[in-house]
Design a protein around this motif. Sequence first.
Motif, PDB file in Angstrom:
ATOM      1  N   CYS A  41     -11.476 -15.368  -5.286  1.00  0.00           N
ATOM      2  CA  CYS A  41     -10.233 -16.103  -5.051  1.00  0.00           C
ATOM      3  C   CYS A  41      -9.985 -17.216  -6.044  1.00  0.00           C
ATOM      4  O   CYS A  41      -8.871 -17.371  -6.561  1.00  0.00           O
ATOM      5  N   VAL A  57     -11.985 -19.764   5.805  1.00  0.00           N
ATOM      6  CA  VAL A  57     -11.845 -18.399   6.308  1.00  0.00           C
ATOM      7  C   VAL A  57     -12.528 -18.274   7.667  1.00  0.00           C
ATOM      8  O   VAL A  57     -13.628 -18.798   7.872  1.00  0.00           O
ATOM      9  N   HIS A 104     -11.617 -20.970   0.310  1.00  0.00           N
ATOM     10  CA  HIS A 104     -10.618 -20.085  -0.296  1.00  0.00           C
ATOM     11  C   HIS A 104      -9.529 -20.952  -0.912  1.00  0.00           C
ATOM     12  O   HIS A 104      -9.264 -22.063  -0.452  1.00  0.00           O
ATOM     13  N   ASP A 109      -0.801 -15.093  -2.748  1.00  0.00           N
ATOM     14  CA  ASP A 109      -2.263 -14.953  -2.733  1.00  0.00           C
ATOM     15  C   ASP A 109      -2.639 -13.609  -3.332  1.00  0.00           C
ATOM     16  O   ASP A 109      -2.320 -12.556  -2.772  1.00  0.00           O
ATOM     17  N   PHE A 168      -7.494 -12.527  -1.978  1.00  0.00           N
ATOM     18  CA  PHE A 168      -8.119 -12.394  -0.659  1.00  0.00           C
ATOM     19  C   PHE A 168      -8.455 -10.940  -0.340  1.00  0.00           C
ATOM     20  O   PHE A 168      -8.640 -10.575   0.813  1.00  0.00           O
ATOM     21  N   ASP A 200      -8.162  -7.278   0.655  1.00  0.00           N
ATOM     22  CA  ASP A 200      -7.194  -6.516   1.440  1.00  0.00           C
ATOM     23  C   ASP A 200      -6.358  -7.498   2.251  1.00  0.00           C
ATOM     24  O   ASP A 200      -6.786  -8.016   3.277  1.00  0.00           O
ATOM     25  N   HIS A 201      -5.138  -7.749   1.804  1.00  0.00           N
ATOM     26  CA  HIS A 201      -4.329  -8.834   2.359  1.00  0.00           C
ATOM     27  C   HIS A 201      -2.855  -8.463   2.182  1.00  0.00           C
ATOM     28  O   HIS A 201      -2.523  -7.341   1.806  1.00  0.00           O
ATOM     29  N   CYS A 219       0.931  -4.209   4.581  1.00  0.00           N
ATOM     30  CA  CYS A 219      -0.454  -4.305   5.054  1.00  0.00           C
ATOM     31  C   CYS A 219      -0.565  -4.850   6.480  1.00  0.00           C
ATOM     32  O   CYS A 219      -1.670  -5.138   6.938  1.00  0.00           O
ATOM     33  N   PHE A 232       2.071 -10.484   9.729  1.00  0.00           N
ATOM     34  CA  PHE A 232       1.434 -11.774   9.509  1.00  0.00           C
ATOM     35  C   PHE A 232       2.270 -12.865  10.177  1.00  0.00           C
ATOM     36  O   PHE A 232       3.487 -12.765  10.275  1.00  0.00           O
ATOM     37  N   ARG A 276      -3.184 -12.115  11.098  1.00  0.00           N
ATOM     38  CA  ARG A 276      -2.794 -10.744  10.747  1.00  0.00           C
ATOM     39  C   ARG A 276      -2.948  -9.928  12.023  1.00  0.00           C
ATOM     40  O   ARG A 276      -4.057  -9.672  12.461  1.00  0.00           O
ATOM     41  N   GLU A 335      -6.957 -14.976   9.955  1.00  0.00           N
ATOM     42  CA  GLU A 335      -7.468 -14.766   8.603  1.00  0.00           C
ATOM     43  C   GLU A 335      -8.115 -16.036   8.052  1.00  0.00           C
ATOM     44  O   GLU A 335      -9.277 -16.037   7.679  1.00  0.00           O
TER      45      GLU A 335
END
Length: 275
Positions: free
Chosen positions: A81, A106, A119, A136, A139, A141-142, A159, A162, A176, A181
């Motif tokens: 990150c 996180v 992060h 972002d 991160f 898989d975001h 994805c 959110f 998410r 997250e």
Amino acid sequence: MDEEVPQPTHTSAPARVDAYLQHIGAARPARADAEALRELQLRHLMTVPFENLSIHLGQDIVLEEDRLVDKIVTDHRGGFCYELNGAFAGLLRALGFRVVLLQARVFGDGGRLGIPYDHVALRVETEDGTGPWLADVGFGDHALRPLALDSRTEQDDPCGRFRFREAPQGDLDLLRGSSREFRLDLRPRVLADFRAGAWYHRTSPDSHFTRSPVCSRRTAEGRVTLRDRTLITTVRGERYEKELAADAEVLAAYREHFGMVLPRLPDGRDAIATV
């Protein structure tokens, strides 16, 4: 909010910006608006992998914007990150976006929060007056698209869904679906503030980054990940795994799926602890 005043860096040189844009397959936007931000974030995620290979190759990690850009553009590498969002922030600023670095913690197993400066994410303001946006590219898989920071309703993304939720001390939790997250601190930071977090994730046995090499990139149909010697591809929701026995197979997978020509396998030999 007081905005971080970006310091002059090599990223602002037109040729350097053009090389970065060419690397991620993006045209120079006519203006720094929300549509351009969405396109740049998607192109970055589709091209530049999330990876921790420097940790396992014994390579130095320097949180300086020009070095991070060189790693991505010249060396055809990625990063985690601090590296990815640090470089992306420089690109966005050079294109006219107003960018502030934010620190986040996180959520881990059992809902436990990670360390401070766990992060880094980006608060981005655009010329069209929309947003502010949370961008972002670091991160894994975001969200593929920037998220509206001021919204408290669900935001649909390829994805998932959110949502930002108010948290103690003026922070925001990013959810998410029903899973949290990370917890976002809205106070502006600079890249040097994240050195201790990068050092921890590079050296601590409690960091998941030190446990095994991983390299992952978004694709048009899903995702491709190389975790140690396991090649994982996700195509339209279907997951496939293949074990790569020979060293040559692993190195070939890095070349084929991530465009990386590595000097050797990232196996942790000669690791160093300098950040």
